[in-house]
Design a protein around this motif. Sequence first.
Motif, mmCIF file in Angstrom:
data_model
loop_
_atom_site.group_PDB
_atom_site.id
_atom_site.type_symbol
_atom_site.label_atom_id
_atom_site.label_comp_id
_atom_site.label_asym_id
_atom_site.label_seq_id
_atom_site.Cartn_x
_atom_site.Cartn_y
_atom_site.Cartn_z
ATOM 1 N N ASP A 257 -4.270 7.221 -5.818
ATOM 2 C CA ASP A 257 -3.482 8.076 -4.923
ATOM 3 C C ASP A 257 -2.310 7.335 -4.293
ATOM 4 N N ASP A 258 -1.914 6.161 -4.828
ATOM 5 C CA ASP A 258 -0.752 5.400 -4.359
ATOM 6 C C ASP A 258 -0.872 5.014 -2.893
ATOM 7 N N THR A 259 -2.075 4.724 -2.440
ATOM 8 C CA THR A 259 -2.279 4.240 -1.076
ATOM 9 C C THR A 259 -2.599 2.757 -1.122
ATOM 10 N N MET A 260 -2.502 2.098 0.042
ATOM 11 C CA MET A 260 -2.781 0.669 0.103
ATOM 12 C C MET A 260 -3.429 0.348 1.434
ATOM 13 N N GLU A 261 -4.178 -0.744 1.420
ATOM 14 C CA GLU A 261 -4.797 -1.273 2.628
ATOM 15 C C GLU A 261 -4.635 -2.790 2.617
ATOM 16 N N LYS A 283 -0.532 5.638 2.751
ATOM 17 C CA LYS A 283 0.746 5.368 2.113
ATOM 18 C C LYS A 283 1.634 4.590 3.071
ATOM 19 N N LEU A 284 2.300 3.579 2.522
ATOM 20 C CA LEU A 284 3.132 2.718 3.352
ATOM 21 C C LEU A 284 4.600 3.092 3.145
ATOM 22 N N PRO A 285 5.300 3.592 4.208
ATOM 23 C CA PRO A 285 6.725 3.953 4.061
ATOM 24 C C PRO A 285 7.588 2.706 3.930
ATOM 25 N N LYS A 286 8.691 2.862 3.183
ATOM 26 C CA LYS A 286 9.580 1.728 2.969
ATOM 27 C C LYS A 286 10.419 1.417 4.203
ATOM 28 N N HIS A 287 10.893 2.484 4.909
ATOM 29 C CA HIS A 287 11.802 2.292 6.041
ATOM 30 C C HIS A 287 11.056 2.536 7.349
ATOM 31 N N ALA A 288 10.033 1.746 7.565
ATOM 32 C CA ALA A 288 9.267 1.870 8.799
ATOM 33 C C ALA A 288 9.879 0.955 9.859
ATOM 34 N N TYR A 331 6.068 3.128 -0.803
ATOM 35 C CA TYR A 331 5.958 2.057 -1.792
ATOM 36 C C TYR A 331 5.094 2.520 -2.966
ATOM 37 N N LYS A 332 5.602 2.242 -4.177
ATOM 38 C CA LYS A 332 4.869 2.518 -5.410
ATOM 39 C C LYS A 332 4.492 1.197 -6.066
ATOM 40 N N ILE A 342 7.983 -6.910 1.208
ATOM 41 C CA ILE A 342 7.765 -5.518 1.583
ATOM 42 C C ILE A 342 7.750 -5.414 3.102
ATOM 43 N N ASN A 343 8.137 -4.225 3.580
ATOM 44 C CA ASN A 343 8.202 -3.948 5.007
ATOM 45 C C ASN A 343 6.904 -3.287 5.430
ATOM 46 N N MET A 344 6.087 -4.039 6.159
ATOM 47 C CA MET A 344 4.810 -3.512 6.621
ATOM 48 C C MET A 344 4.951 -3.156 8.102
ATOM 49 N N TRP A 345 5.516 -1.963 8.323
ATOM 50 C CA TRP A 345 5.724 -1.461 9.674
ATOM 51 C C TRP A 345 6.467 -2.492 10.529
ATOM 52 N N GLY A 346 7.596 -2.970 9.962
ATOM 53 C CA GLY A 346 8.450 -3.903 10.696
ATOM 54 C C GLY A 346 8.093 -5.358 10.484
#
Length: 748
Positions: A257-261, A283-288, A331-332, A342-346
């Motif tokens: 399901d394209d999710t990540m932890e 799901k992790l947004p790119k522009h967080a 992110y895919k 990668i941007n992990m919430w800033g």
Amino acid sequence: MALPMLPGNSVNRNLGKDKFHKSQHFDYSNGVAMMVGSEKPGIGGELLLGQSARPKYSLFPKGEGSDAPAWIAFDKQVLCFDAYFQEAVPQRREEKYRVRKCKIYFYLEDDTVQVVEPELKNSGIPQGTLIRRHRIPLPAPKDDCFYNVHHFNINQEIVFYNRTFMITDCDPYTRNFLIKMGVRLKPPASRPADPYTTHRQEMEENMKPLRPYERIDTLKQFLEHDRKVLRFYCYWDDTESMFGDPRELILHYFLADDTMEIYEVVLPNSGRDAVPKFLHRGKLPKHAPIPKRQPGEVTDRTVLNVFGPVGQGGRYILDSLKTGAVEEEFYKDCDLTIGGIINMWGRRMLICDCDNFTKEYYRSKYGIEDFTPVSYQASLPPKPARQVPPYNGFGSEEDSLCSCQGLLLKPPQKDFKKLMEKDRQGLVSNVLRFVAKMLTDSPIDKERVFIIYVYLSDDTIAVFEPPQRNSGVIGGKFFKRGRVKKPGQELFKSEMSEYFIAQDLYVGARLDLNNQPFQLLDADEFTYNYMEQHADEFPKANIGTIISKVKSISEEEQKKVKQFFTTSDPSSTGFIPYESFRTLLAEMDVQLSDHEIITLARNYLSREQPEVDLGLMLAVAQDQLKKKNFENFTDMIRAFTHEDRDRSGHLSSKEVQIIFKAFRLPLSEDLQRALLEKFQDESEKIDYHAFLSSINWRENPAPAVLPDVTVKFDADWRGDAADPAFKTINYSLLLEDVFGSATNINDS
């Protein structure tokens, strides 16, 4: 023309019959007298006038096949018919009758019939097996008979329990079978349409929209990639914040399901709490970080208001162009690469490495071959070597070393794998035995003979001295079993001492066992065989290494060797005595040890075993049993008889030796083996009755033997009896293996 009245001819039809009873035609049924056997035959089972035999089951035409009964010939063969029946529905307005299709199965093996109705979705009526499998009677007034294969045909009605079924068609196997039976099949009939089924189909079609919605299919991705997770090893540099330090993280990307932890690697004694997760699955947004949205602002589909008020009563249509849709980038798997950030919430997180499954996934899908990990940590300084204090003399060196390796004292670890492989296994002792003599100037000690035991399971050594008559020395244990250090080593040192192992012992070697020098003179047959079978462990018994040493001699030495063989064998028989062969190898410049010479001789020898007197061997065996007061011969007979399942009086040598060990027969293994070889027959079986009778010193005493003979057999292969039975050596084969040819010996 009537037959003449000759002897043997008679007109009496009752001759040869044994049944003259009359069938019962009348009986009581529910207390009423009635006729129940109108179809029964007359006297003696013969049919009455006007009666015809009615078969109980189907009659099939006789063919060219076997005459097996129907329940064997037609086992698991079923005729299948398509049918339907009409059912009245008086309580509903939508339908007056109902057409229900079904399957009729006729089992050829026992003429049973089964009716099954296929189950329809949301039918609301019980379906499945309408009539269970059994023999169905015909309608009245022939209800005393049952349906058989001749009652079935296409495009005809058939009645089962007052319900009329219309047979419309059959399968190809049924059609072919009925044609072979001679049945004239009718053309297939059509099944009428069911009004309610047609009404239901129209309702379902009206419920489907004319323009279908856009389908968002996530089931395929889930089924293909379920439980497939990509693992990345990441690094987050948090040193710029107060009390921050570098963090090691593990990122799991779920392909379903394209999710990540994200998990954090918490090192021991780091001072941080081990939280379950650093980032929950999602799901992790790119522009967080992203702005907060109102409910309903972010949807999978967008619609347009065609006409009407907003809300109830309005008309909407799907917007295929997605006008005004709020799009968010997540992110895919294509965005995750080694060395990428990668941007992990800033928080900037560096991907440093991945596991083997992730590498194979990117290699097969994206064709990536470069998976060089990113180094994010400075190289650690070399770990200083642990200084071990010198041995202080208390306990063993291994035990003292374990006390310096930790606060909790642990016993030294033994080589358990070697113990299991080299320990005693059945009749194989895995113990090497050597004959040795003491190297000393004392005339008394020079004549003493010792047996050195080497235990392969733990490389321990034990020394025994066999008793010798009138030697003035008491035999027995000379050196108890234990590991022996090699001479010339410092006692109090930090390094571990070197010990003698099995590879250090061979015939001709000199050993210094606790400051006592020994010279190894010979070995037993098991030792020679074991060392030759494990030549990679024992180089002194490696025939390939020995031959390569002999090949390395010069051409002049080769000529001398050939001349020596020619002189020693003037008749050109190809054989020379062993003593001459030993003298030749000892004088060569290749420096072969005694063990290597014996190994080379064993490979090319012509061995002659000396014949031992059976009576003398039995006398020695009885003498030993008599000294040990062994009398369990009756119990041994019972044990042999119990193992002899065939009662043949013979057992294999291995089974006999196992029983010997069970009763602890006080005879040496070599003497037991020699005696069993004397009692073997052509099939290598032992006649245990004759063997036990011959060693039974109570019932069959043998003549007494001299003590010298007993000591000689007791020692067996030791001392003078240990000399190998080398008579002649086949030097022609040796020359072929070493020099390549042995045909031109005389010419050289």
